[in-house]
Design an enzyme around this catalytic site. Sequence first.
Site, PDB file in Angstrom:
ATOM      1  N   ALA A 290      42.898  43.183  30.665  1.00 29.54           N
ATOM      2  CA  ALA A 290      42.614  42.808  32.051  1.00 29.54           C
ATOM      3  C   ALA A 290      42.420  44.075  32.875  1.00 29.54           C
ATOM      4  O   ALA A 290      43.301  44.928  32.933  1.00 29.54           O
ATOM      5  CB  ALA A 290      43.771  41.985  32.613  1.00 29.54           C
ATOM      6  N   THR A 291      41.252  44.194  33.505  1.00 31.36           N
ATOM      7  CA  THR A 291      40.959  45.405  34.289  1.00 31.36           C
ATOM      8  C   THR A 291      41.196  45.191  35.782  1.00 31.36           C
ATOM      9  O   THR A 291      41.031  46.109  36.581  1.00 31.36           O
ATOM     10  CB  THR A 291      39.478  45.813  34.106  1.00 31.36           C
ATOM     11  OG1 THR A 291      38.664  44.713  34.517  1.00 31.36           O
ATOM     12  CG2 THR A 291      39.189  46.164  32.667  1.00 31.36           C
TER      13      THR A 291
ATOM     14  N   GLU B 222      47.131  45.329  30.447  1.00 36.54           N
ATOM     15  CA  GLU B 222      46.507  45.629  31.738  1.00 36.54           C
ATOM     16  C   GLU B 222      46.109  47.100  31.797  1.00 36.54           C
ATOM     17  O   GLU B 222      46.926  47.977  31.516  1.00 36.54           O
ATOM     18  CB  GLU B 222      47.468  45.296  32.884  1.00 36.54           C
ATOM     19  CG  GLU B 222      47.778  43.804  32.936  1.00 36.54           C
ATOM     20  CD  GLU B 222      48.488  43.385  34.211  1.00 36.54           C
ATOM     21  OE1 GLU B 222      48.471  44.167  35.186  1.00 36.54           O
ATOM     22  OE2 GLU B 222      49.058  42.282  34.216  1.00 36.54           O
TER      23      GLU B 222
ATOM     24  N   HIS C  16      42.748  32.883  35.943  1.00 31.61           N
ATOM     25  CA  HIS C  16      42.349  33.351  34.612  1.00 31.61           C
ATOM     26  C   HIS C  16      43.535  33.278  33.645  1.00 31.61           C
ATOM     27  O   HIS C  16      43.396  32.848  32.510  1.00 31.61           O
ATOM     28  CB  HIS C  16      41.806  34.792  34.683  1.00 31.61           C
ATOM     29  CG  HIS C  16      40.352  34.861  35.017  1.00 31.61           C
ATOM     30  ND1 HIS C  16      39.419  35.456  34.198  1.00 31.61           N
ATOM     31  CD2 HIS C  16      39.656  34.379  36.074  1.00 31.61           C
ATOM     32  CE1 HIS C  16      38.214  35.353  34.754  1.00 31.61           C
ATOM     33  NE2 HIS C  16      38.332  34.726  35.895  1.00 31.61           N
TER      34      HIS C  16
ATOM     35  N   GLY D 193      26.323  35.911  36.361  1.00 29.34           N
ATOM     36  CA  GLY D 193      26.722  35.948  37.754  1.00 29.34           C
ATOM     37  C   GLY D 193      28.184  35.574  37.932  1.00 29.34           C
ATOM     38  O   GLY D 193      28.880  35.227  36.976  1.00 29.34           O
ATOM     39  N   ALA D 194      28.646  35.655  39.187  1.00 21.71           N
ATOM     40  CA  ALA D 194      29.992  35.210  39.529  1.00 21.71           C
ATOM     41  C   ALA D 194      30.099  33.715  39.264  1.00 21.71           C
ATOM     42  O   ALA D 194      29.177  32.961  39.547  1.00 21.71           O
ATOM     43  CB  ALA D 194      30.267  35.496  41.000  1.00 21.71           C
TER      44      ALA D 194
END
Lengths: 179, 179, 179
Positions: free
Chosen positions: C35-36, C63, C51, C11-12
């Site tokens: 990193a998306t 990225e 992050h 989960g978050a």
Amino acid sequence: MVARAVLVTGGARSGKSSFAERLALGAGREPVYVATSAAWDQEMAERIGQHKARRDGRWTTVEEQLDLVGTLARHCGPDRVVLVDCLTLWLTNLMLADRDLAGETANLAAVVPGLAGPVIFVTNEVGLGIVPDNAMARAFRDAQGRLNQELARVCDRVVLVASGLPLLLKPSSCPDIQL
Amino acid sequence: MVARAVLVTGGARSGKSSFAERLALGAGREPVYVATSAAWDQEMAERIGQHKARRDGRWTTVEEQLDLVGTLARHCGPDRVVLVDCLTLWLTNLMLADRDLAGETANLAAVVPGLAGPVIFVTNEVGLGIVPDNAMARAFRDAQGRLNQELARVCDRVVLVASGLPLLLKPSSCPDIQL
Amino acid sequence: MVARAVLVTGGARSGKSSFAERLALGAGREPVYVATSAAWDQEMAERIGQHKARRDGRWTTVEEQLDLVGTLARHCGPDRVVLVDCLTLWLTNLMLADRDLAGETANLAAVVPGLAGPVIFVTNEVGLGIVPDNAMARAFRDAQGRLNQELARVCDRVVLVASGLPLLLKPSSCPDIQL
């Protein structure tokens, strides 16, 4: 005597409170129930009533909506087991009172290892749905997620309850995961 | 012959129906599919179509939106395995029909141990997100949580599916948790 | 050399990114962070900042918001470990760019077994709350659920993180469930 701390987590109506109550009653100690809920409307009053109806005369009940650190200091002891139900309502109360959630979380986690007797915390997993539309709900699930992680770190045992059944998260059944 | 009952729970699109279908097909019995869904709109009709397309001619399909107790009595048998997909739609149907959800849940749980053959129930975990804004959604997740707990109690096996993979909830891998 | 692929789901704010980072750093290889996320608003920019602050100078950061297949082809290698954080933001980017989600999912799953080095994917469980009101959210959780299932199928290990703690989904602790 070393205090023992357990975190019981899970979804709404997953049976986590019942599980935590059985764990407390099975400990052979005087059970103390710390209720963090506030009866702010009719629906909440009914939920509280249902929880109360399930507990019997063996329990001593303490109501505390904000000062959990002080309450644990006053009520924990070697002959007792304290059940806090639940951290999600405590966090809600703190948010409504505009408190510093990260600071309160850190303060609670800091006192757990030094408590004078065993404690069981009930909390909720709230981050496994779709991203909420409103910013306050997103802030709450962030704060709840961080609280769960910090408490899990200082507890000896962590249990995830689903459909009334426990999954043991700590001690881990997969401690040696490597790439 | 003792009937065997399995509860397969999990989130939306977690792979729980596929898991339950494989379990049923691997049982070496005549598989009976009890579909509880109603095609009340285009989106729901498409979902039903996808589920149907995945099942092949081996299955006998029975549609029943409300009377699950009667359907199980009619279709369970020692040479068959009955798959009920799913209890969440059944509960939705009951709610829309203004039935007594607690009573219906109790009635279903009561008949499971006496069924004439094995049964697999698919259900959903719906309580791990943020508290829903509207009261009906909150009432539904309460009813769903209670249904899952009651069914889990009378089933021999309970499996939580996530990302298509099973976690065994019952028999428990941690039956001896104590304080 | 056989590439190894791990899927970390949860989960978050469950601690899944931290868990994945520790797994990557413990692998004794050069860590590459893919990193998306897109900093499309202030809140998202703050999350990205948090992050980044946690990662130190050991990481190479790349990225990429859409072309994950090409990025993995360019950056995977026997002396490196690539961490993709996260597939949920990638899927969000694809949806906003009106791409074919099922096709992109299939393409990603297809390349995983042939990568030149180990990879860790972070993803989210989003289907354990109440059914979302809006159709786009329902479509997203369907796409996310299918992505998780497809990636889980091609990964060697799948871990569900809750309250910062791992549950091993694959290899399964209950591979032999039968009726």
